[in-house]
Design a protein around this motif. Structure first.
Motif, mmCIF file in Angstrom:
data_model
loop_
_atom_site.group_PDB
_atom_site.id
_atom_site.type_symbol
_atom_site.label_atom_id
_atom_site.label_comp_id
_atom_site.label_asym_id
_atom_site.label_seq_id
_atom_site.Cartn_x
_atom_site.Cartn_y
_atom_site.Cartn_z
ATOM 1 N N VAL A 148 -3.235 9.440 -0.265
ATOM 2 C CA VAL A 148 -1.958 9.184 -0.928
ATOM 3 C C VAL A 148 -0.917 10.217 -0.517
ATOM 4 O O VAL A 148 0.210 9.876 -0.131
ATOM 5 C CB VAL A 148 -2.136 9.180 -2.460
ATOM 6 C CG1 VAL A 148 -0.788 9.208 -3.174
ATOM 7 C CG2 VAL A 148 -2.935 7.952 -2.904
ATOM 8 N N GLN A 150 -9.155 10.156 -1.621
ATOM 9 C CA GLN A 150 -8.078 9.281 -2.085
ATOM 10 C C GLN A 150 -6.789 10.069 -2.297
ATOM 11 O O GLN A 150 -5.704 9.614 -1.919
ATOM 12 C CB GLN A 150 -8.495 8.594 -3.383
ATOM 13 C CG GLN A 150 -7.511 7.577 -3.910
ATOM 14 C CD GLN A 150 -7.503 6.295 -3.088
ATOM 15 O OE1 GLN A 150 -6.964 6.250 -1.991
ATOM 16 N NE2 GLN A 150 -8.104 5.251 -3.622
ATOM 17 N N SER A 162 -0.737 4.113 -8.249
ATOM 18 C CA SER A 162 -1.876 4.016 -9.167
ATOM 19 C C SER A 162 -3.215 4.395 -8.548
ATOM 20 O O SER A 162 -4.227 4.462 -9.248
ATOM 21 C CB SER A 162 -1.979 2.578 -9.704
ATOM 22 O OG SER A 162 -2.139 1.649 -8.632
ATOM 23 N N ASN A 163 -3.260 4.686 -7.239
ATOM 24 C CA ASN A 163 -4.532 4.853 -6.538
ATOM 25 C C ASN A 163 -5.411 5.970 -7.095
ATOM 26 O O ASN A 163 -6.635 5.823 -7.186
ATOM 27 C CB ASN A 163 -4.271 5.134 -5.060
ATOM 28 C CG ASN A 163 -3.465 4.053 -4.388
ATOM 29 O OD1 ASN A 163 -2.324 3.800 -4.779
ATOM 30 N ND2 ASN A 163 -4.025 3.421 -3.368
ATOM 31 N N HIS A 174 -7.153 4.945 -10.262
ATOM 32 C CA HIS A 174 -8.226 3.971 -10.032
ATOM 33 C C HIS A 174 -9.506 4.655 -9.561
ATOM 34 O O HIS A 174 -10.599 4.369 -10.055
ATOM 35 C CB HIS A 174 -7.781 2.930 -9.008
ATOM 36 C CG HIS A 174 -6.750 1.989 -9.534
ATOM 37 N ND1 HIS A 174 -6.014 1.159 -8.719
ATOM 38 C CD2 HIS A 174 -6.315 1.736 -10.795
ATOM 39 C CE1 HIS A 174 -5.170 0.454 -9.452
ATOM 40 N NE2 HIS A 174 -5.340 0.792 -10.705
ATOM 41 N N ASN A 212 0.858 -1.187 0.000
ATOM 42 C CA ASN A 212 0.000 0.000 0.000
ATOM 43 C C ASN A 212 0.894 1.237 0.000
ATOM 44 O O ASN A 212 2.119 1.132 0.082
ATOM 45 C CB ASN A 212 -1.020 -0.001 1.146
ATOM 46 C CG ASN A 212 -0.373 0.119 2.520
ATOM 47 O OD1 ASN A 212 0.781 0.543 2.664
ATOM 48 N ND2 ASN A 212 -1.118 -0.261 3.550
ATOM 49 N N VAL A 213 0.287 2.415 -0.095
ATOM 50 C CA VAL A 213 1.085 3.631 -0.268
ATOM 51 C C VAL A 213 1.919 3.935 0.975
ATOM 52 O O VAL A 213 3.055 4.414 0.871
ATOM 53 C CB VAL A 213 0.183 4.828 -0.626
ATOM 54 C CG1 VAL A 213 1.022 6.087 -0.839
ATOM 55 C CG2 VAL A 213 -0.614 4.520 -1.892
#
Length: 419
Positions: free
Chosen positions: A255, A251, A232-233, A236, A206-207
């Motif tokens: 991030v 989101q 890539s979050n 998405h 995960n980030v």
């Protein structure tokens, strides 16, 4: 006039933004980042994009690529998010254009190789792949139905996806220790092994894990070090909600806060002084109404397309905002006339897009891979998507709106970003 307005004035025509190759383009970010560490690499971006980084001692560089975070969304969230606000206050933020197509497959191949799309020849997420005689999803190396290509043809070679090599071998030869941080589901893929060849791969789950992994890599480094970190979050969530929803903002906050807490604030003071953090994106997004999508699975299109070995039409490739047609000899104008008469599209035949250097022609020599895949006609819709199967994405990219084509390039020394 803002920098973004100036870039649009120079490269926008009729609402379509063309790539700023050789000026202010995403294609130059990796080699420019490496130029901070070695004179073996050319800085293709303006010196002003790096602020005072060119005047201080830097021996570590992090190039953070936030897939899908366009310039418009960066600007919209600048006052709300501490990470972005810090760059605006203490660093330098310069708008760039994406490459064409403004798609991850073409752009990430450019990122890791330093080659323009006309050089590496990977022109979209969907590409006709000669080895299996059908269209595939390129980066995940899947058939269109999601089947792994090697399940269908064990001898299919992912090396044929693009021409050229990863830039990291040259970096290592110049004395730079290179790393590539990637989501674990991507890190082991056939395409990733090729695009990041020569770099040490750091897979993350995960980030937050990525931020700490990159921090630890920098603090343990002994000598010149370059880290490319891909996230890539944002892309998405953009596909699912578009860019105007609270979930999108949440989101981006998640991030950027993970990077701020785990990397920027977590690194020791001495390493922070010697580390440049560069943040960019491969493209932005434009939001569409799928009820207005253009269906290309109609006789007026299908009857004009080239045929494969079985006599079936070779479907349009590229993507819903970057539609590339391979057309029967002598019928390009017939297809163009149909598209322009019925839809609000920009069309460019091969002579026209070559003259405009749409894929980078003229900046460097085109590859045999590009010559083999170069479409007979490119079509970019002004507002919606054009495709031949169902797709429910709200935020989309690949086309030439300012929302898709303009991306940030933020640069600062990590110590300047710390509270």
């Amino acid at each position: 006039m803002t920098d973004s307005d100036n870039l649009r004035t120079t490269y926008e025509e009729g609402g379509y933004v063309f790539p700023a190759y050789g000026d202010r383009c995403f294609a130059d970010v990796t080699e420019s980042a490496l130029s901070l560490l070695s004179e073996e690499f050319e800085c293709g971006l303006p010196a002003s994009a790096f602020g005072d980084l060119l005047d201080v001692d830097i021996d570590r560089v992090v190039l953070l690529v936030l897939d899908g975070l366009g310039m418009d969304q960066w600007n919209r969230l600048a006052d709300e998010l501490p990470f972005i606000r810090a760059f605006e206050k203490w660093g330098t933020v310069t708008p760039l254009t994406a490459v064409y197509p403004s798609e991850t497959a073409a752009a990430i191949t450019t990122l890791h190789t330093g080659l323009l799309p006309a050089e590496h020849g990977l022109l979209g997420w969907h590409q006709y792949f000669e080895a299996v005689d059908e269209s595939i999803q390129t980066l995940p190396f899947l058939l269109e139905d999601g089947t792994p290509i090697h399940d269908d043809d064990p001898l299919a070679n992912a090396r044929e996806l693009f021409a050229g090599e990863a830039i990291y071998g040259d970096a290592e030869a110049a004395g730079i220790d290179t790393h590539a941080a990637q989501p674990e589901h991507i890190a082991g893929s056939a395409s990733s092994r090729l695009t990041t060849g020569g770099a040490e791969t750091n897979a993350y789950w995960n980030v937050a894990d990525m931020a700490v992994t990159v921090r630890d890599t920098l603090m343990a480094a002994d000598g010149l070090t370059h880290v490319t970190s891909y996230v890539s979050n944002v892309d998405h969530i953009s596909h699912v909600t578009g860019t105007a929803e609270d979930r999108y903002d949440a989101q981006v906050r998640m991030v950027t806060e993970a990077v701020r807490e785990g990397l920027v604030e977590g690194i020791d003071a001495e390493t922070a002084q010697r580390t440049a953090l560069l943040v960019t994106a491969d493209h932005g997004h434009t939001n569409v109404d799928q009820s207005e999508a253009v269906d290309l699975d109609v006789p007026a299109v299908q009857d004009i397309l080239k045929r494969d070995d079985d006599g079936e039409p070779i479907p349009p490739v590229g993507g819903p905002r970057n539609v590339q047609f391979h057309v029967q000899d002598g019928r390009v104008e017939e297809l163009r006339s149909y598209l322009e008469a019925n839809h609000d599209v920009l069309t460019l035949d091969r002579e026209e897009y070559t003259e405009r250097g749409l894929f980078g022609e003229g900046q460097a020599e085109t590859s045999e891979t590009f010559e083999r895949r170069a479409p007979d006609l490119v079509a970019v819709h002004r507002e919606t998507v054009m495709w031949y199967h169902d797709d429910d994405k709200i935020g989309v990219h690949g086309g030439m709106t300012a929302e898709e084509m303009l991306v940030p390039f933020a640069a600062a020394r990590v110590s300047d970003l710390q509270d």
